[in-house]
Scaffold this motif. Structure first.
Motif, PDB file in Angstrom:
ATOM      1  N   ALA A 161      75.543  -8.205  45.579  1.00 29.62           N
ATOM      2  CA  ALA A 161      74.191  -8.567  45.356  1.00 29.62           C
ATOM      3  C   ALA A 161      73.247  -7.507  45.388  1.00 29.62           C
ATOM      4  CB  ALA A 161      73.925  -9.380  46.803  1.00 29.62           C
ATOM      5  N   ALA A 162      73.460  -6.375  45.857  1.00 29.41           N
ATOM      6  CA  ALA A 162      72.687  -5.247  45.892  1.00 29.41           C
ATOM      7  C   ALA A 162      72.579  -4.786  44.436  1.00 29.41           C
ATOM      8  CB  ALA A 162      73.109  -4.175  46.527  1.00 29.41           C
ATOM      9  N   ARG A 191      70.009  -7.356  42.729  1.00 27.79           N
ATOM     10  CA  ARG A 191      68.767  -7.096  43.139  1.00 27.79           C
ATOM     11  C   ARG A 191      68.213  -5.943  42.224  1.00 27.79           C
ATOM     12  NH1 ARG A 191      70.729  -7.890  48.318  1.00 27.79           N
ATOM     13  NH2 ARG A 191      70.708  -5.767  48.506  1.00 27.79           N
ATOM     14  N   GLN A 192      68.833  -5.021  42.316  1.00 30.44           N
ATOM     15  CA  GLN A 192      68.380  -3.492  41.596  1.00 30.44           C
ATOM     16  C   GLN A 192      68.204  -4.004  40.066  1.00 30.44           C
ATOM     17  OE1 GLN A 192      71.147  -0.524  42.873  1.00 30.44           O
ATOM     18  NE2 GLN A 192      69.779   0.004  44.468  1.00 30.44           N
ATOM     19  N   ASN A 227      61.883  -6.861  39.862  1.00 32.66           N
ATOM     20  CA  ASN A 227      60.972  -7.791  40.419  1.00 32.66           C
ATOM     21  C   ASN A 227      60.736  -9.283  39.239  1.00 32.66           C
ATOM     22  OD1 ASN A 227      59.875  -6.538  38.277  1.00 32.66           O
ATOM     23  ND2 ASN A 227      57.884  -6.035  39.364  1.00 32.66           N
ATOM     24  N   ALA A 274      68.651 -16.815  43.456  1.00 34.06           N
ATOM     25  CA  ALA A 274      68.183 -16.358  45.009  1.00 34.06           C
ATOM     26  C   ALA A 274      69.376 -16.153  45.634  1.00 34.06           C
ATOM     27  CB  ALA A 274      67.296 -17.550  45.504  1.00 34.06           C
ATOM     28  N   GLN A 330      72.611 -15.158  44.802  1.00 33.82           N
ATOM     29  CA  GLN A 330      72.992 -13.890  44.108  1.00 33.82           C
ATOM     30  C   GLN A 330      72.371 -12.627  44.413  1.00 33.82           C
ATOM     31  OE1 GLN A 330      76.213 -13.935  42.963  1.00 33.82           O
ATOM     32  NE2 GLN A 330      76.118 -16.103  43.759  1.00 33.82           N
ATOM     33  N   ARG A 331      71.024 -12.837  44.820  1.00 37.93           N
ATOM     34  CA  ARG A 331      70.335 -11.648  45.170  1.00 37.93           C
ATOM     35  C   ARG A 331      70.494 -11.510  46.544  1.00 37.93           C
ATOM     36  NH1 ARG A 331      64.509 -12.746  41.896  1.00 37.93           N
ATOM     37  NH2 ARG A 331      64.452 -11.038  40.389  1.00 37.93           N
TER      38      ARG A 331
END
Length: 624
Positions: free
Chosen positions: A536-537, A540-541, A545, A620, A622-623
Motif C-alpha cells: 500500500a505504501a 500511495r507514493q 495526490n 482507496a 489499496q492506498r
C-alpha cells in the motif's frame, strides 16, 4: 523501474490532430514519489516537405535576349537605318537548328519558371497507422508510470481496427519566388531586312523548347494527380506499361535476389556511382538474407507522383534532374515460425534513369514517411544477428549476440506469463528488434523526438497493407522494438518491459479505435504485475495526490502519467471482483461497442457509474 511507452494503435488515413500531447513526467525509483518534469521544449519548426534543388542553368546555346515573360519589341530595339549584324547570332544563310541547343533527352528547365517554391508538390498528407506505442516510459515507480505515445488516438467506426494517426508538426512553406534573376539583355543588334524572319524563327523555337521542357519537367516531378502524369518525355516514358513495367521488373529481380541470396543480382540494379550508398545497399542485402522469411516480395504500389515528390532528397534531384523520382514499394513478407498472415511494410527507394536503364540511386527522406519506413530490423546500418527459439525471434546487432541471448531467454519467460492470461486468440509468437542503430527506434517518433528518451520499448502493429497507402488494412502482427539506450537496464526492468509489450501483442487482434486507453494500458500493466505484491505504501507514493473520480478519457490519459497506475488498479479490480475471463471479455467488447457504459452492462452487468464507484472504493482500499 524502467518501462515502455504508452500504446498507440494504427489508423486509417485521416486529418492530423491539432497539437501534440505532453511528455510523461519522470518518476522516482522504485517506491519513490513521482517527480514533476519540466514542460517539454516546443518542437522545432518543421521546414516543410523536402523540396528539390534549383534547376540547372540554361544551356549555353539559349539566346539571352529572351527572358521568360519578356515581350519582344523590335521597333524599340532596331532604329531605322541600323544594320543587322548576323555574325552575332546567325551567319547569313545559316539555318536555326534547335537540336544543336537541345540535345535528345536534354530537359531545359529555366530556373525562372521552375523553382521548388513554385511547384505544387505534395497532395494533402495522408495519415495511416502510427506507432502503436504499447509500452510504458522509462520512469517508473511500482506500480509504474509511463509516458504518452508518439501520437493521440482517432476514434474509428464500428468494425474498424484501432485508429491512430500520425501527428506531424505544423508545416511552413517558403513564400513563392523565383530562384534565378532574369539575365541582362545584350546590346541590341543592328537592324536588317532579315530581322522579321529570324525573329519569328527564334521565338517559335524558344516557345517549342521551353514548352517541351516545361511539360517534361512538370510530369517527371509529379505535376499532376496520377501515374499517367509521368508521361510527357520522349526519352523517359513512365507509363505503367513502359517505365512502370520496367520498375516492376526491377523489383521482381530484387525479390529473386533475396530468395536466392544473390548479391550480384541485387547490386546489378543499384547505381554504383555513390560509394556510400553502394555500401549501405550491400549491408541492407546482407541483413535481409539473414531474416528467416517464409515468403517475401517487393511490390510496386502505384501512387500519384506528386504525393511522393516531397520525399525526394534535394541532392538526388540536383544530380539526376527530371529523370529521378521516389517509388512506393510494399515489402510483403512472412517470418517463418512467427507470422501466420502476410505482413506489409513500406520501402521508398529513389530510382533514376541513368546509363539507359532504371537504377536505385538512393532512399527517400522526410518526417512524415509511412509508419515503419526505415524502421525494420534489416534497415540497421550495421550487420545484424538473428536469434530464435520456438516462439520468439530476436534481431540484435551482430556484436551484441551474447546480450541478445540473455534477452531472448528473458523474453521466453515474459511470453509464458502473457500466454497464461491470453492462451488463444493470437499467434502466441513474437519478433522483437534490439539493434544498436538508434535510427530504427527513433523512426517511430519522427514527429515527437523529445519523447524518445522516455520510452524503453514500443509494440508496433502491422497490417496486410501499408496503412498510409491503403484504405482498410487488416491486422496481421505486432512487432516489438527496443530503445537501444535501454538495453543495459536492470533485468527486472527489461522483464517488465517485455511482458508489457507482449501483452499488447497478444491483444492486438482485438484492439480497436474504440478500446479506451485506460483499458489497453491498464490491461498490459495487469499482466506485467499479475504476480507481484505491491504494498500500500508503494501505491500511495506512486499515486500521490491524484484524485480518483472518473475513469480517464483518451484525451486526458497521456497528459497524466499516473493514469497508468489508476488504470492498472481499475483492470485489477475487475479481474479480482468479476474474474479474469470477464476482464478479457470486457476488453474484447469494444470491438462492437464504443461506450464504456455499453461494455460494462453487456459483460459486467453494471453501468459505468457503478463501475467507477467500485474503482474508487478499490483504490482507496489499496492506498490503505
Amino acid at each position: 523501474m524502467t518501462a515502455g511507452p504508452a500504446t498507440v494503435i494504427p489508423a486509417q488515413p485521416g486529418p492530423p490532430p491539432a497539437e501534440s500531447l505532453p511528455s510523461a513526467a519522470p518518476v522516482a525509483a522504485a517506491g519513490g514519489v513521482p517527480v514533476a518534469a519540466p514542460p517539454p521544449a516546443p518542437p522545432a519548426a518543421w521546414p516543410g516537405a523536402v523540396q528539390p534543388g534549383q534547376y540547372p542553368a540554361p544551356p549555353s546555346g539559349v539566346p539571352q535576349q529572351f527572358a521568360p515573360g519578356q515581350q519582344f519589341a523590335p521597333p524599340q530595339q532596331f532604329a531605322p537605318g541600323q544594320q543587322f549584324a548576323p555574325p552575332q547570332q546567325f551567319a547569313p544563310g545559316q539555318q536555326f537548328a534547335p537540336p544543336q541547343q537541345f540535345a535528345p533527352g536534354q530537359q531545359f528547365a529555366p530556373p525562372q519558371q521552375y523553382t521548388p517554391q513554385q511547384q505544387p508538390y505534395g497532395a494533402p498528407q495522408q495519415y495511416g497507422p502510427p506507432p502503436q506505442a504499447y509500452g510504458p516510459p522509462q520512469q517508473f515507480a511500482p506500480p509504474g508510470q509511463y509516458g504518452p505515445p508518439p501520437g493521440p488516438p482517432q476514434v474509428g467506426g464500428p468494425g474498424q481496427p484501432a485508429q491512430f494517426v500520425h501527428q506531424p508538426l505544423t508545416q511552413t512553406h517558403p513564400a513563392p519566388g523565383y530562384g534565378w534573376p532574369p539575365p541582362h539583355l545584350p546590346p541590341p543588334p543592328r537592324r536588317s531586312l532579315l530581322w522579321p524572319v529570324l525573329t519569328t524563327l527564334l521565338v517559335v523555337s524558344m516557345v517549342l523548347a521551353l514548352g517541351g521542357a516545361a511539360a517534361a519537367a512538370l510530369a517527371l516531378r509529379g505535376g499532376g494527380g496520377g501515374e499517367t502524369d509521368l508521361v510527357s518525355s520522349t526519352w523517359v516514358d513512365m507509363r505503367s506499361g513502359v517505365g512502370g513495367k520496367a520498375i516492376e521488373e526491377l523489383l521482381a529481380r530484387h525479390t529473386e535476389a533475396v530468395k536466392k541470396k544473390d548479391l550480384n543480382a541485387w547490386m546489378a540494379d543499384v547505381d554504383q556511382s555513390d560509394a556510400a550508398f553502394v555500401k549501405r545497399q550491400k549491408q541492407l542485402f546482407d541483413n535481409l538474407v539473414k531474416m528467416p522469411f517464409a515468403d517475401i516480395s517487393f511490390d510496386r504500389t502505384r501512387l500519384p507522383a506528386r504525393q511522393l515528390a516531397k520525399f525526394l532528397p534535394t541532392q538526388l534531384f540536383d544530380r539526376y534532374h527530371a529523370a529521378v523520382h521516389v517509388e512506393a514499394v510494399t515489402i510483403r513478407h512472412r517470418v517463418e515460425g512467427v507470422d501466420s498472415k502476410t505482413v506489409a511494410t513500406p520501402w521508398m527507394p529513389v530510382v533514376a534513369w541513368t546509363n539507359g536503364k532504371w537504377l536505385i540511386v538512393g532512399d527517400a527522406a522526410g518526417k512524415d514517411m509511412p509508419l515503419g519506413a526505415n524502421g525494420q530490423p534489416w534497415d540497421s546500418t550495421g550487420p545484424v544477428a538473428v536469434l530464435r527459439n520456438d516462439r520468439i525471434i530476436a534481431v540484435v546487432s551482430a556484436d551484441d549476440a551474447q546480450r541478445g541471448r540473455n534477452l531472448l531467454q528473458m523474453a521466453e519467460t515474459s511470453l509464458k506469463e502473457v500466454i497464461e492470461v491470453r492462451p488463444s486468440g493470437w499467434d502466441g509468437k513474437v519478433l522483437f528488434t534490439a539493434v544498436q542503430d538508434k535510427r530504427i527506434f527513433d523512426t517511430y517518433f519522427a514527429e515527437s523526438q523529445e519523447r524518445v528518451a522516455q520510452v524503453a520499448a514500443i509494440a508496433v502493429p502491422f497490417y496486410n497493407q501499408v496503412g498510409d497507402w491503403a484504405g482498410s488494412p487488416a491486422y496481421s502482427s505486432t512487432r516489438v522494438v527496443f530503445n537501444p539506450t535501454q538495453l543495459t537496464a536492470q533485468t527486472e526492468e527489461l522483464a517488465h518491459d517485455l511482458t508489457h509489450e507482449f501483452a499488447h501483442a497478444a491483444m492486438g487482434p482485438v484492439t480497436t479505435a474504440r478500446t479506451p486507453r485506460w483499458v489497453v494500458e491498464g490491461f498490459a500493466e495487469y499482466v506485467a504485475y499479475r504476480k507481484d505484491k505491491v504494498p500500500a505504501a508503494g501505491i500511495r507514493q506512486a499515486l500521490g495526490n491524484l484524485v480518483i473520480s472518473t475513469l480517464p478519457t483518451d484525451d486526458q490519459f497521456y497528459a497524466e502519467p499516473r493514469n497508468y497506475i489508476a488504470s492498472w488498479l481499475a483492470n485489477r479490480m475487475i479481474a479480482e471482483k468479476y474474474g479474469q475471463a470477464k476482464l478479457i471479455a470486457f476488453y474484447e467488447a469494444f470491438q462492437n461497442v464504443a461506450e464504456v457504459e455499453s461494455a460494462a452492462r453487456e459483460v459486467l452487468g453494471i453501468g459505468v457509474s457503478t463501475l467507477e464507484q467500485q474503482w474508487r472504493d478499490y483504490v482507496a482500499q489499496q492506498r490503505g
